[in-house]
Motif scaffolding. Structure first.
Motif, PDB file in Angstrom:
ATOM      1  N   ASP A 292       0.824  -1.209   0.000  1.00  0.00           N
ATOM      2  CA  ASP A 292       0.000   0.000   0.000  1.00  0.00           C
ATOM      3  C   ASP A 292       0.860   1.263   0.000  1.00  0.00           C
ATOM      4  O   ASP A 292       0.604   2.210  -0.747  1.00  0.00           O
ATOM      5  N   GLU A 293       1.892   1.269   0.843  1.00  0.00           N
ATOM      6  CA  GLU A 293       2.762   2.442   0.936  1.00  0.00           C
ATOM      7  C   GLU A 293       3.506   2.678  -0.379  1.00  0.00           C
ATOM      8  O   GLU A 293       3.604   3.815  -0.850  1.00  0.00           O
ATOM      9  N   LEU A 294       4.043   1.614  -0.965  1.00  0.00           N
ATOM     10  CA  LEU A 294       4.766   1.752  -2.227  1.00  0.00           C
ATOM     11  C   LEU A 294       3.837   2.172  -3.355  1.00  0.00           C
ATOM     12  O   LEU A 294       4.203   2.988  -4.208  1.00  0.00           O
ATOM     13  N   THR A 295       2.625   1.615  -3.364  1.00  0.00           N
ATOM     14  CA  THR A 295       1.650   1.992  -4.384  1.00  0.00           C
ATOM     15  C   THR A 295       1.331   3.485  -4.283  1.00  0.00           C
ATOM     16  O   THR A 295       1.297   4.191  -5.290  1.00  0.00           O
ATOM     17  N   ASP A 296       1.105   3.959  -3.043  1.00  0.00           N
ATOM     18  CA  ASP A 296       0.830   5.386  -2.852  1.00  0.00           C
ATOM     19  C   ASP A 296       2.008   6.245  -3.295  1.00  0.00           C
ATOM     20  O   ASP A 296       1.830   7.280  -3.928  1.00  0.00           O
ATOM     21  N   THR A 297       3.223   5.812  -2.976  1.00  0.00           N
ATOM     22  CA  THR A 297       4.417   6.551  -3.374  1.00  0.00           C
ATOM     23  C   THR A 297       4.520   6.634  -4.894  1.00  0.00           C
ATOM     24  O   THR A 297       4.777   7.694  -5.464  1.00  0.00           O
ATOM     25  N   TYR A 298       4.297   5.512  -5.569  1.00  0.00           N
ATOM     26  CA  TYR A 298       4.373   5.484  -7.033  1.00  0.00           C
ATOM     27  C   TYR A 298       3.260   6.335  -7.658  1.00  0.00           C
ATOM     28  O   TYR A 298       3.485   7.034  -8.636  1.00  0.00           O
ATOM     29  N   ARG A 299       2.070   6.254  -7.080  1.00  0.00           N
ATOM     30  CA  ARG A 299       0.960   7.066  -7.596  1.00  0.00           C
ATOM     31  C   ARG A 299       1.291   8.553  -7.479  1.00  0.00           C
ATOM     32  O   ARG A 299       1.016   9.339  -8.417  1.00  0.00           O
ATOM     33  N   THR A 300       1.835   8.933  -6.354  1.00  0.00           N
ATOM     34  CA  THR A 300       2.203  10.332  -6.155  1.00  0.00           C
ATOM     35  C   THR A 300       3.279  10.736  -7.163  1.00  0.00           C
ATOM     36  O   THR A 300       3.178  11.797  -7.792  1.00  0.00           O
ATOM     37  N   ALA A 301       4.282   9.894  -7.326  1.00  0.00           N
ATOM     38  CA  ALA A 301       5.371  10.207  -8.257  1.00  0.00           C
ATOM     39  C   ALA A 301       4.884  10.305  -9.698  1.00  0.00           C
ATOM     40  O   ALA A 301       5.376  11.131 -10.469  1.00  0.00           O
ATOM     41  N   LEU A 302       3.878   9.511 -10.041  1.00  0.00           N
ATOM     42  CA  LEU A 302       3.366   9.483 -11.405  1.00  0.00           C
ATOM     43  C   LEU A 302       2.148  10.381 -11.584  1.00  0.00           C
ATOM     44  O   LEU A 302       1.590  10.460 -12.676  1.00  0.00           O
ATOM     45  N   ASN A 303       1.736  11.018 -10.496  1.00  0.00           N
ATOM     46  CA  ASN A 303       0.605  11.957 -10.552  1.00  0.00           C
ATOM     47  C   ASN A 303      -0.688  11.263 -10.993  1.00  0.00           C
ATOM     48  O   ASN A 303      -1.443  11.794 -11.809  1.00  0.00           O
ATOM     49  N   ILE A 304      -0.921  10.082 -10.452  1.00  0.00           N
ATOM     50  CA  ILE A 304      -2.175   9.361 -10.788  1.00  0.00           C
ATOM     51  C   ILE A 304      -2.943   9.011  -9.536  1.00  0.00           C
ATOM     52  O   ILE A 304      -2.479   9.012  -8.462  1.00  0.00           O
TER      53      ILE A 304
END
Length: 80
Positions: free
Chosen positions: A68-80
């Motif tokens: 969950d934490e990594l998914t949120d980090t990636y979403r934030t980085a990719l602006n999605i």
């Protein structure tokens, strides 16, 4: 059957028969699962999401939290 070049043909045949039987059972189980997903879809459930939930259920809580934490980090980085 006898041994051929050090191979016990009877034992080898037994292994092969058992593997073939299990492969057939697996194919039947895969088909049963496919039918359950189709039935769930008929009731309005999304099979893709159900598959995600099945994968998540197999994770322990720590691994799920990390995911969950990594998914949120990636979403934030990719602006999605």
């Amino acid at each position: 059957m006898a041994k051929t070049d050090g191979i016990d043909a009877t034992q080898l045949k037994s292994f092969m028969d058992r593997i073939e039987r299990l492969e057939e059972e697996m194919a039947n189980i895969r088909n049963d699962i496919k039918e359950i997903f189709a039935e769930a879809k008929d009731y309005g459930y999304d099979p893709k999401i159900m598959k995600v939930m099945l994968r998540l259920q197999k994770l322990d809580e720590a691994d799920r939290t990390e995911l969950d934490e990594l998914t949120d980090t990636y979403r934030t980085a990719l602006n999605i």
